[in-house]
Design a protein around this motif. Structure first.
Motif, PDB file in Angstrom:
ATOM      1  N   LEU A   1       3.123   4.189  -1.402  1.00 29.04           N
ATOM      2  CA  LEU A   1       3.090   4.805  -2.732  1.00 29.04           C
ATOM      3  C   LEU A   1       4.351   5.585  -3.056  1.00 29.04           C
ATOM      4  O   LEU A   1       4.299   6.607  -3.742  1.00 29.04           O
ATOM      5  CB  LEU A   1       1.847   5.705  -2.855  1.00 29.04           C
ATOM      6  CG  LEU A   1       0.493   5.002  -2.775  1.00 29.04           C
ATOM      7  CD1 LEU A   1      -0.636   5.992  -2.942  1.00 29.04           C
ATOM      8  CD2 LEU A   1       0.398   3.892  -3.823  1.00 29.04           C
TER       9      LEU A   1
ATOM     10  N   SER B   1       0.813  -1.221   0.000  1.00 30.56           N
ATOM     11  CA  SER B   1       0.000   0.000   0.000  1.00 30.56           C
ATOM     12  C   SER B   1       0.846   1.271   0.000  1.00 30.56           C
ATOM     13  O   SER B   1       0.323   2.371  -0.153  1.00 30.56           O
ATOM     14  CB  SER B   1      -0.925   0.012   1.219  1.00 30.56           C
ATOM     15  OG  SER B   1      -0.165  -0.005   2.420  1.00 30.56           O
TER      16      SER B   1
ATOM     17  N   TYR C   1      -5.986   9.519  -1.612  1.00 31.66           N
ATOM     18  CA  TYR C   1      -5.013   8.813  -2.442  1.00 31.66           C
ATOM     19  C   TYR C   1      -4.012   9.791  -3.036  1.00 31.66           C
ATOM     20  O   TYR C   1      -2.794   9.546  -3.034  1.00 31.66           O
ATOM     21  CB  TYR C   1      -5.721   8.048  -3.557  1.00 31.66           C
ATOM     22  CG  TYR C   1      -4.776   7.243  -4.427  1.00 31.66           C
ATOM     23  CD1 TYR C   1      -4.451   5.933  -4.113  1.00 31.66           C
ATOM     24  CD2 TYR C   1      -4.192   7.812  -5.564  1.00 31.66           C
ATOM     25  CE1 TYR C   1      -3.575   5.196  -4.897  1.00 31.66           C
ATOM     26  CE2 TYR C   1      -3.310   7.088  -6.357  1.00 31.66           C
ATOM     27  CZ  TYR C   1      -3.013   5.784  -6.023  1.00 31.66           C
ATOM     28  OH  TYR C   1      -2.132   5.078  -6.804  1.00 31.66           O
TER      29      TYR C   1
ATOM     30  N   LYS D   1     -10.812   5.102  -7.202  1.00 29.02           N
ATOM     31  CA  LYS D   1     -10.047   5.234  -5.955  1.00 29.02           C
ATOM     32  C   LYS D   1      -8.916   6.240  -6.107  1.00 29.02           C
ATOM     33  O   LYS D   1      -8.627   7.020  -5.203  1.00 29.02           O
ATOM     34  CB  LYS D   1      -9.487   3.867  -5.543  1.00 29.02           C
ATOM     35  CG  LYS D   1      -8.626   3.900  -4.288  1.00 29.02           C
ATOM     36  CD  LYS D   1      -7.898   2.591  -4.058  1.00 29.02           C
ATOM     37  CE  LYS D   1      -6.769   2.415  -5.064  1.00 29.02           C
ATOM     38  NZ  LYS D   1      -5.953   1.204  -4.795  1.00 29.02           N
ATOM     39  N   ARG D   2      -8.274   6.235  -7.264  1.00 27.19           N
ATOM     40  CA  ARG D   2      -7.120   7.111  -7.463  1.00 27.19           C
ATOM     41  C   ARG D   2      -7.503   8.558  -7.744  1.00 27.19           C
ATOM     42  O   ARG D   2      -6.634   9.413  -7.878  1.00 27.19           O
ATOM     43  CB  ARG D   2      -6.234   6.557  -8.577  1.00 27.19           C
ATOM     44  CG  ARG D   2      -5.431   5.353  -8.125  1.00 27.19           C
ATOM     45  CD  ARG D   2      -4.462   4.896  -9.175  1.00 27.19           C
ATOM     46  NE  ARG D   2      -5.130   4.169 -10.234  1.00 27.19           N
ATOM     47  CZ  ARG D   2      -4.513   3.733 -11.336  1.00 27.19           C
ATOM     48  NH1 ARG D   2      -3.240   3.973 -11.524  1.00 27.19           N
ATOM     49  NH2 ARG D   2      -5.182   3.057 -12.238  1.00 27.19           N
TER      50      ARG D   2
ATOM     51  N   LYS E   1      -1.559  10.971  -0.501  1.00 26.06           N
ATOM     52  CA  LYS E   1      -0.580   9.927  -0.197  1.00 26.06           C
ATOM     53  C   LYS E   1       0.462   9.802  -1.301  1.00 26.06           C
ATOM     54  O   LYS E   1       1.657   9.625  -1.030  1.00 26.06           O
ATOM     55  CB  LYS E   1      -1.306   8.594   0.013  1.00 26.06           C
ATOM     56  CG  LYS E   1      -0.414   7.489   0.561  1.00 26.06           C
ATOM     57  CD  LYS E   1      -1.241   6.255   0.907  1.00 26.06           C
ATOM     58  CE  LYS E   1      -0.364   5.168   1.504  1.00 26.06           C
ATOM     59  NZ  LYS E   1      -1.154   3.963   1.869  1.00 26.06           N
TER      60      LYS E   1
END
Length: 332
Positions: free
Chosen positions: A207, A205, A247, A241-242, A250
Motif C-alpha cells: 500500500l 497487496s 488496513y 475492508k478499508r 498498513k
C-alpha cells in the motif's frame, strides 16, 4: 486508405482520455464507475475510455463483455503495479488531457466537461483534481477510525484553490486526477528513469501511496500550477475492508514511506525519525542539570499515556514507514 483518414479524424476529435487502472476490481463497484462515465454530459465523440487491466485474476475484458458497444478499450499490462499501469495508460491514450479515475469512483455527470473547460480557461495549470471526494461507506466506520479516513482519499475543500508551490497542501490525488499530456509524459519518463520513483505506488497487496504526487511535482517543475476545484466531484466507494484497523495501519505505513522517498527525491530531505523518550533519558537529563530537557521528556511520557492504543499504532506505522524509506535512501 479510407479507413486511415477516418481514424485520423477520429483521433483529432478525442480531447480527453479517461484511464482506469485496475487490479482484481470489485465488479459491482467497477460497474458503478462505468455507469457514471456513461452518463457524462460531454459527448462521447470527444473522449475515450481506457481500462488498464493490471494482472487481474479474472480478465477485465470478460467482466466488460456487456459493455463492448461503449467507447471502452481494454489494455492488459502484465507488469504488476499502479505505476506501470499508469504509464501504460499514458502511452496508449490519444487525448491531450488525461483523467485518471479509480475503479471505485462514481463520477459527477459534468466531471469531464468541467475538467476540460477549466484546463482550457486556465492554461497555467498542469494538473488539477477533485475538490470534493466524499465517501459512500459499505458499512458505517467506527468512531475510533474516523480521524484517519482522510488516508482513503476523502476530502472536501472549503473553496477552489490553486498554486505553483509543490510542497503545499494543494495536491490533486489520483482519484479524478486531471493532467495535461505533456506533463503526464514527462512524469512517465522521470519515473522510468528513477528506480526510487518507480516504487512510490501500490503493487499487489503493498500500500505504498504517492505516485500521483509526482504529477504535481512535475507540473510545478515545468512551470505549471496545480489546483483543486469544488465543481469537480467524485463519490468514493469505500468497502468494509478499508475501514478495518489493520488496513489503516498498513496504509499509514505506506503513506509515510512514499512521502519520505518523494521528499528525498525532490528536496534531498531525509525522513525524520523521532527518538523515543524513556525514564532513563529523563534521569540522565536531571543528572546533567538539564531541567527543561527533563521536563520536556516527562511531558512526552504523560502525553504518550493519554494517547489511545490505535493512535499509537498509527504513529508507530508512520515511523516504520519513514525508517523503511531512510533505509532505502541509504542503500541507493
Amino acid at each position: 486508405m479510407k479507413s486511415r483518414v477516418s481514424d485520423d479524424r477520429f483521433e483529432k476529435m478525442i480531447k480527453i482520455s479517461v484511464i482506469i487502472c485496475t487490479h482484481n476490481p470489485r465488479r459491482d463497484y467497477l460497474n458503478r464507475t462505468l455507469e457514471s462515465l456513461r452518463n457524462q454530459s460531454l459527448s462521447k465523440a470527444e473522449w475515450e475510455l481506457l481500462v488498464i487491466d493490471n494482472q487481474s485474476k479474472v480478465p477485465v475484458k470478460n467482466i466488460l463483455s456487456a459493455d463492448k458497444g461503449d467507447n471502452i478499450r481494454v489494455v492488459v499490462e502484465t507488469n504488476l503495479g499502479l505505476t506501470p499501469a499508469r504509464n501504460r495508460g499514458i502511452e496508449e491514450s490519444r487525448g491531450d488531457l488525461l483523467i485518471f479515475i479509480d475503479d471505485d469512483n462514481v463520477v459527477d455527470p459534468n466531471y469531464l466537461s468541467r475538467a476540460m473547460a477549466i484546463m482550457e480557461d486556465m492554461p497555467v495549470l498542469g494538473c488539477i483534481g477533485a475538490g470534493v471526494l466524499e465517501p459512500e461507506f459499505e458499512e458505517e466506520p467506527a468512531d475510533s477510525v474516523r480521524p484517519y479516513l482522510r488516508m482513503l482519499a476523502l476530502r472536501t475543500v472549503k473553496e477552489t484553490q490553486w498554486s505553483n508551490i509543490p510542497t503545499d497542501s494543494i495536491i490533486p490525488w489520483g482519484a479524478g486526477l486531471v493532467v495535461r499530456r505533456n506533463v503526464a509524459e514527462k512524469c512517465r519518463d522521470k519515473v522510468k528513469a528513477d528506480s526510487l520513483l518507480s516504487i512510490l505506488d501500490r503493487k499487489g497487496s503493498a500500500l505504498n501511496s504517492g505516485g500521483d504526487n509526482e504529477f504535481t511535482w512535475t507540473a510545478c517543475e515545468m512551470g505549471y500550477g496545480k489546483g483543486l476545484f469544488l465543481d469537480l466531484k467524485i463519490v468514493h466507494l469505500i468497502d468494509r475492508k478499508r475501514l478495518q484497523k489493520p488496513y489503516l495501519i498498513k496504509i499509514a505505513e505506506g503513506h509515510a514511506f512514499s512521502w519520505g522517498i518523494s521528499r528525498w527525491n525532490h528536496l534531498r530531505e531525509t525522513p525524520n525519525i523521532p527518538s523515543e523518550t524513556s525514564c532513563f533519558d529523563i534521569v540522565r537529563s536531571i543528572a546533567r542539570l538539564r531541567v527543561s530537557e527533563a521536563l520536556s521528556g516527562i511531558q512526552k511520557l504523560i502525553d504518550r499515556r493519554h494517547v489511545d492504543a490505535f493512535a499509537s499504532e498509527i504513529e508507530a506505522a508512520r515511523i516504520s514507514g519513514r525508517k523503511r524509506a531512510l533505509k532505502l535512501i541509504k542503500e541507493n
